[in-house]
Structures are given as structure tokens and as C-alpha cells.
Design a protein around this motif. Structure first.
Motif, short mmCIF file in Angstrom:
data_model
loop_
_atom_site.label_atom_id
_atom_site.label_comp_id
_atom_site.label_asym_id
_atom_site.label_seq_id
_atom_site.Cartn_x
_atom_site.Cartn_y
_atom_site.Cartn_z
N GLY A 191 0.83 -1.20 0.00
CA GLY A 191 0.00 0.00 0.00
C GLY A 191 0.86 1.24 0.00
N PRO A 192 0.24 2.38 -0.19
CA PRO A 192 1.00 3.62 -0.21
C PRO A 192 1.44 4.02 1.20
N SER A 193 2.59 4.66 1.28
CA SER A 193 3.11 5.14 2.55
C SER A 193 2.99 6.66 2.59
N GLN A 194 2.73 7.21 3.75
CA GLN A 194 2.64 8.66 3.89
C GLN A 194 3.99 9.32 3.74
N THR A 195 5.05 8.60 4.13
CA THR A 195 6.41 9.14 4.06
C THR A 195 7.28 8.18 3.26
N THR A 196 8.43 8.66 2.88
CA THR A 196 9.38 7.80 2.19
C THR A 196 10.03 6.87 3.19
N LYS A 197 10.09 5.60 2.84
CA LYS A 197 10.69 4.60 3.71
C LYS A 197 11.80 3.89 2.97
N ARG A 198 12.64 3.17 3.71
CA ARG A 198 13.67 2.33 3.11
C ARG A 198 13.10 0.96 2.84
N CYS A 199 13.40 0.42 1.67
CA CYS A 199 12.96 -0.93 1.34
C CYS A 199 13.71 -1.91 2.26
N ALA A 200 13.01 -2.89 2.80
CA ALA A 200 13.61 -3.83 3.74
C ALA A 200 14.63 -4.74 3.07
N LEU A 201 14.55 -4.91 1.75
CA LEU A 201 15.50 -5.78 1.06
C LEU A 201 16.60 -5.01 0.35
N CYS A 202 16.22 -4.12 -0.57
CA CYS A 202 17.25 -3.46 -1.39
C CYS A 202 17.76 -2.16 -0.78
N LYS A 203 17.14 -1.69 0.29
CA LYS A 203 17.57 -0.49 1.04
C LYS A 203 17.43 0.81 0.25
N LYS A 204 16.71 0.80 -0.86
CA LYS A 204 16.46 2.03 -1.60
C LYS A 204 15.18 2.68 -1.08
N ASN A 205 15.01 3.96 -1.35
CA ASN A 205 13.82 4.67 -0.90
C ASN A 205 12.60 4.19 -1.67
N THR A 206 11.47 4.12 -0.96
CA THR A 206 10.22 3.71 -1.58
C THR A 206 9.05 4.42 -0.91
N LYS A 207 7.98 4.56 -1.64
CA LYS A 207 6.76 5.16 -1.10
C LYS A 207 5.69 4.09 -0.85
N LYS A 208 6.08 2.80 -0.86
CA LYS A 208 5.15 1.70 -0.62
C LYS A 208 5.57 0.93 0.62
N LEU A 209 4.60 0.28 1.25
CA LEU A 209 4.90 -0.55 2.41
C LEU A 209 3.91 -1.70 2.49
N CYS A 210 4.30 -2.75 3.22
CA CYS A 210 3.40 -3.86 3.51
C CYS A 210 2.49 -3.40 4.64
N LEU A 211 1.20 -3.48 4.42
CA LEU A 211 0.26 -2.96 5.41
C LEU A 211 0.24 -3.78 6.69
N LYS A 212 0.61 -5.06 6.63
CA LYS A 212 0.61 -5.90 7.83
C LYS A 212 1.94 -5.80 8.58
N CYS A 213 3.05 -5.84 7.85
CA CYS A 213 4.38 -5.81 8.48
C CYS A 213 4.85 -4.40 8.77
N THR A 214 4.29 -3.42 8.12
CA THR A 214 4.63 -1.99 8.24
C THR A 214 6.11 -1.72 7.98
N VAL A 215 6.67 -2.38 6.97
CA VAL A 215 8.03 -2.08 6.52
C VAL A 215 7.95 -1.65 5.06
N GLY A 216 8.86 -0.78 4.67
CA GLY A 216 8.90 -0.32 3.30
C GLY A 216 9.35 -1.42 2.36
N LEU A 217 8.64 -1.58 1.25
CA LEU A 217 8.96 -2.60 0.26
C LEU A 217 8.58 -2.12 -1.13
N HIS A 218 9.46 -2.35 -2.11
CA HIS A 218 9.10 -2.11 -3.50
C HIS A 218 8.19 -3.24 -3.97
N ASN A 219 7.51 -3.01 -5.09
CA ASN A 219 6.67 -4.08 -5.65
C ASN A 219 7.52 -5.29 -6.03
N GLN A 220 8.76 -5.05 -6.52
CA GLN A 220 9.63 -6.15 -6.91
C GLN A 220 10.14 -6.93 -5.70
#
Length: 145
Positions: free
Chosen positions: A107-136
Motif C-alpha cells: 500500500g502507499p506510505s505517507q512518508t518515504t521509507k527504506r525498502c527492507a530488502l534493497c535499502k532504496k527509498n520507496t513510497k510503498k509498504l506492507c500494510l501488515k508488516c509496516t516495513v517499506g517494500l518495492h513491488n519487486q
């Protein structure tokens, strides 16, 4: 012993004791202790207890570990504090690999977060885990192939 006596005995065994000038702290700490005391017999009736039996102290430590992993401060470690865990280890495996797709949505994130895997900035997050993740990275993080 009755239920109240047993609860008082268990609470006194591992009482939270911090010196503070706040008048409300003993009440707050007692409520936390009551919550953990009431949750322990419920845990002992579940299948998780038969798979991994925990005594009261181990149960309390497990609760604290999960809350610190889930809600610990990752932005700025304090001086002299150990480094924070990476996001991959901050989400408990019981939540991350629960095998239930319910709630694991990108889902969309209100703020920019770090992707939990690739460590790049993302505007998406897993709604259950609440960590930033890219679609890939979403499926790889949750072990879905």
C-alpha cells in the motif's frame, strides 16, 4: 492457592522496578504486569505452547523481544547503544512468514521509507508488516515465489 494469590505471586516474581518521580508509573507498570500475567495462562492453552513451552520469564522476554523488534527506534541509536536490527529482522517471522496472505498488501506510505530488502527509498509498504517494500521486493521479503 487461588487465582488471585497465584497472580500476585507471579507478578512479584518479576516486578518491573524503576526509580522515578512520576506518580503514575507504579500504576502503569502494574497494569502491564497484569496484562502479561493474564496472557500467560491463555498462551499455555494454545498449540504454540505445546510446540515451544515457555515458563513465565521466557514468555515475558519473548513479548518484550517482539515489541522491541516491531516498535524499536531505528532512526537514531542513542550514544553507547547497540545498533538497531535491520528491517528484515525487525518483523517477527511469525508475522512475516505466516502463510496467510490476508493483510499482506503493498500500500502507499505517507512518508518515504527504506525498502527492507534493497535499502532504496520507496513510497510503498506492507500494510501488515509496516516495513517499506518495492513491488519487486514484496514477494521475496515474504518468501513467496
Amino acid at each position: 492457592m487461588g487465582g488471585v494469590d497465584r497472580a500476585d505471586q507471579n507478578i512479584n516474581a518479576y516486578r518491573i522496578s524503576l526509580r522515578t518521580k512520576k506518580w503514575w508509573w507504579p500504576y502503569f507498570a502494574h497494569v502491564l504486569e497484569l496484562v502479561m500475567q493474564n496472557a500467560w495462562p491463555l498462551f499455555r492453552r494454545t498449540d504454540a505452547h505445546t510446540a515451544e513451552p515457555l515458563d513465565l520469564l521466557a514468555f515475558r522476554r519473548r513479548i518484550v523481544q517482539v515489541y522491541l523488534m516491531r516498535h524499536g527506534d531505528i532512526a537514531k541509536p542513542r550514544r553507547g547503544a547497540r545498533l538497531a536490527l535491520p528491517a528484515v529482522h525487525r518483523v517477527p517471522d511469525e508475522v512475516r512468514f505466516d502463510g496467510v496472505a490476508v493483510g499482506h498488501f503493498a500500500g502507499p506510505s505517507q512518508t518515504t521509507k527504506r525498502c527492507a530488502l534493497c535499502k532504496k527509498n520507496t513510497k510503498k509498504l506492507c500494510l501488515k508488516c509496516t516495513v517499506g517494500l518495492h513491488n519487486q521486493c514484496f514477494n521475496a521479503f515474504h518468501g513467496i515465489h
